[in-house]
Write a protein that holds these residues in place. Structure first.
Motif, short mmCIF file in Angstrom:
data_model
loop_
_atom_site.label_atom_id
_atom_site.label_comp_id
_atom_site.label_asym_id
_atom_site.label_seq_id
_atom_site.Cartn_x
_atom_site.Cartn_y
_atom_site.Cartn_z
N GLU A 152 46.41 39.80 49.64
CA GLU A 152 45.46 39.83 48.90
C GLU A 152 44.46 41.15 49.13
OE1 GLU A 152 40.72 37.29 49.65
OE2 GLU A 152 42.54 36.70 50.61
N LEU A 153 44.49 41.70 47.39
CA LEU A 153 43.80 43.20 47.33
C LEU A 153 42.85 42.87 48.16
CD1 LEU A 153 45.57 44.03 44.04
CD2 LEU A 153 46.44 44.79 46.83
N PRO A 154 42.16 44.29 48.21
CA PRO A 154 41.29 44.63 48.96
C PRO A 154 39.80 45.14 47.84
CG PRO A 154 42.30 45.95 49.86
CD PRO A 154 42.79 45.38 48.99
N ASP A 155 38.57 44.51 47.63
CA ASP A 155 37.79 45.10 46.16
C ASP A 155 37.84 45.97 45.49
OD1 ASP A 155 37.17 42.09 46.88
OD2 ASP A 155 35.37 42.79 47.19
N GLU A 156 37.55 46.80 46.11
CA GLU A 156 38.07 48.28 45.53
C GLU A 156 39.11 48.60 44.89
OE1 GLU A 156 37.33 52.90 47.24
OE2 GLU A 156 36.88 50.97 48.67
N GLU A 157 40.36 48.01 45.56
CA GLU A 157 41.76 47.91 44.80
C GLU A 157 41.92 47.85 43.84
OE1 GLU A 157 46.16 48.57 46.65
OE2 GLU A 157 44.70 47.63 47.25
N VAL A 158 41.07 45.99 43.90
CA VAL A 158 41.03 46.13 42.28
C VAL A 158 40.39 46.57 41.30
CG1 VAL A 158 40.38 43.67 41.40
CG2 VAL A 158 41.58 43.38 43.70
N ALA A 159 39.34 47.45 42.03
CA ALA A 159 38.54 47.15 40.90
C ALA A 159 39.82 48.86 40.23
CB ALA A 159 37.21 48.28 41.28
N ASP A 160 40.19 49.68 41.20
CA ASP A 160 41.10 51.32 41.03
C ASP A 160 41.71 50.41 39.80
OD1 ASP A 160 38.90 52.14 42.38
OD2 ASP A 160 40.21 52.77 43.90
N ILE A 161 42.57 49.33 40.12
CA ILE A 161 43.62 48.74 39.40
C ILE A 161 43.19 48.42 37.37
CG2 ILE A 161 45.39 47.24 38.72
CD1 ILE A 161 45.86 47.10 41.80
N GLU A 162 41.54 48.15 37.90
CA GLU A 162 41.66 47.31 36.55
C GLU A 162 41.34 49.20 35.83
OE1 GLU A 162 37.86 44.75 34.29
OE2 GLU A 162 37.98 44.89 36.86
N ALA A 163 40.66 49.43 36.17
CA ALA A 163 39.90 51.04 35.58
C ALA A 163 41.35 51.69 35.29
CB ALA A 163 39.26 51.67 36.63
N PHE A 164 42.63 51.55 35.90
CA PHE A 164 43.98 52.29 35.31
C PHE A 164 44.11 51.41 34.14
CE2 PHE A 164 48.25 51.90 35.85
CZ PHE A 164 48.93 53.60 34.84
N LEU A 165 44.27 49.94 34.17
CA LEU A 165 44.61 49.12 33.34
C LEU A 165 43.84 49.79 31.92
CD1 LEU A 165 45.58 45.75 34.92
CD2 LEU A 165 46.82 47.98 34.08
N ASN A 166 42.38 49.98 32.03
CA ASN A 166 42.40 50.71 30.99
C ASN A 166 42.19 51.28 30.51
OD1 ASN A 166 39.24 48.59 30.03
ND2 ASN A 166 39.83 48.34 32.03
N ALA A 167 43.01 52.52 31.32
CA ALA A 167 43.03 53.25 30.22
C ALA A 167 44.62 53.59 30.01
CB ALA A 167 44.15 54.80 31.48
N LEU A 168 45.28 52.42 29.32
CA LEU A 168 46.84 51.75 28.87
C LEU A 168 46.21 51.35 27.65
CD1 LEU A 168 47.91 49.93 31.53
CD2 LEU A 168 48.03 52.20 31.08
N THR A 169 44.79 52.10 26.75
CA THR A 169 44.45 51.04 25.12
C THR A 169 44.62 52.34 24.45
OG1 THR A 169 42.74 49.66 26.15
CG2 THR A 169 42.64 50.40 24.57
N GLY A 170 45.67 52.37 23.88
CA GLY A 170 45.82 53.26 22.83
C GLY A 170 45.15 52.73 21.43
N ARG A 171 45.69 54.01 20.59
CA ARG A 171 44.60 54.89 19.30
C ARG A 171 46.08 52.58 18.60
NH1 ARG A 171 46.31 59.43 19.70
NH2 ARG A 171 48.74 59.48 18.33
N ILE A 172 44.85 52.09 18.13
CA ILE A 172 45.13 50.45 16.85
C ILE A 172 45.31 51.18 16.38
CG2 ILE A 172 44.52 48.76 16.46
CD1 ILE A 172 45.04 49.19 19.66
N PRO A 173 46.79 51.04 14.92
CA PRO A 173 46.64 51.97 13.71
C PRO A 173 46.08 51.26 13.23
CG PRO A 173 48.88 49.57 14.78
CD PRO A 173 47.67 49.96 16.10
N ASP A 174 45.72 52.34 11.95
CA ASP A 174 44.56 51.69 10.99
C ASP A 174 45.05 52.09 9.79
OD1 ASP A 174 41.98 51.61 9.24
OD2 ASP A 174 41.95 53.94 9.73
N PHE A 175 45.07 50.99 9.10
CA PHE A 175 45.76 50.35 7.41
C PHE A 175 44.51 49.41 7.00
CE2 PHE A 175 47.68 47.44 10.25
CZ PHE A 175 47.46 46.15 9.37
#
Length: 329
Positions: free
Chosen positions: A300-323
């Motif tokens: 069971e992860l500490p709340d702070e670590e969960v928040a940190d991992i969630e922040a990292f997962l938000n850093a995985l959003t790239g440029r969506i194809p534009d057409f």
């Protein structure tokens, strides 16, 4: 691949449990670059399906074409909506005649990097996958022969198939539909995420919290399965998420070790592709992280670590194809 996945699961679990003993914070994050790969602009291209502009354009039209469904109103883009991260953002997909499917719609973004398609891996390649939803009774419910015949009724499609497959005496056929759809889907890559920029040397591309989350992601062993340019090993791992009775890969192979096993989903653009897991019963990244920690790491992860991992997962959003969405004939 299935037997390999079975052998790997024990090793992955052992490694992850060792790593899960602690998740220390590091001031120097450079050491974590070796665990990640920037995503290329174009995925591997099979020798039998070159990505010509004409073929990609045809595939784009077919992706948005509802008349290759029995109702005439459902297209690939109905469930894989470009405005919704190429998902539908509902727990389980709705198809022909309002039928509710058993599984959540996976994104097709970066799917050219996957080593297996669908949650249960019943198709290996995009070409193998392309026609399945058209024929599936619970999805588009159109016999593929009828879909081919319908496309042939339009002069514009006859011209587009001729251009995409020059020299083919019978260009409007199911095999070519699959090739064109796969070629288009291989253009749906999303480079340029904060992680990619950081990997390229831009130290300011990720926040301190995102870097802490990256460190925790590695130290907890998440990279054992979420690896490679698309952050998936394309293998199958047993997991039972809240509310799921789905047998997963077992339905395909009949192998006991594949019971409740599902393909590792990509984490690219994961902040856009909610709800989560095979049944879509988990609405938020916060909850998804906690479920994975309990199921795969038995912690069971500490709340702070969960928040940190969630922040990292938000850093995985790239440029969506534009057409431009095509004007259909």
């Amino acid at each position: 691949m299935t037997r390999m996945a079975g052998r790997l699961r024990g090793a992955i679990g052992a490694v992850a449990l060792v790593l899960a003993a602690s998740a220390p914070a590091f001031a120097d994050y450079a050491q974590y670059r070796e665990f990640f790969e920037p995503i290329p602009a174009i995925p591997p291209i099979p020798a039998h399906n070159s990505m010509t502009p004409e073929k990609i354009e045809l595939g784009k039209f077919l992706f948005f074409e509802p008349r290759i469904s029995a109702s005439g109103v459902i297209s690939c883009a109905t469930c894989h909506n470009p405005a919704l991260g190429y998902t539908d953002r509902i727990p389980r997909a709705t198809g022909h005649d309002g039928q509710i499917g058993e599984r959540n719609t996976p994104t097709v973004l970066n799917s050219g990097f996957f080593g297996a398609q669908f949650w249960d891996g019943r198709a290996d390649t995009l070409e193998d996958q392309a026609l399945g939803p058209i024929e599936a009774e619970i999805e588009m419910a159109m016999p593929i022969g009828d879909a081919v015949q319908r496309l042939g009724e339009f002069v514009m499609y006859r011209e587009m198939f001729d251009a995409a497959f020059p020299g083919d005496e019978d260009p409007i056929r199911d095999e070519n539909m699959a090739l064109a759809l796969a070629a288009f889907q291989r253009t749906l890559t999303t480079p340029g995420s904060p992680l990619d920029l950081w990997l390229a040397g831009d130290e300011g591309a990720m926040s301190e919290q995102q870097k802490r989350g990256m460190a925790a992601f590695v130290e907890r062993g998440c990279v054992a399965c979420h690896s490679g340019p698309a952050l998936t090993d394309s293998l199958f791992h047993s997991i039972q998420v809240p509310g799921s009775t789905d047998m997963g890969r077992f339905v395909v192979t009949g192998e006991e070790f594949d019971r409740h096993a599902f393909k590792t989903p990509t984490l690219r653009n994961v902040a856009l592709t909610y709800p989560y897991f095979n049944n879509g019963n988990v609405a938020t990244l916060d909850e998804a992280i906690r479920v994975m920690a309990q199921e795969m790491l038995a912690v069971e992860l500490p709340d702070e670590e969960v928040a940190d991992i969630e922040a990292f997962l938000n850093a995985l959003t790239g440029r969506i194809p534009d057409f431009r969405v095509p004007s259909l004939p």
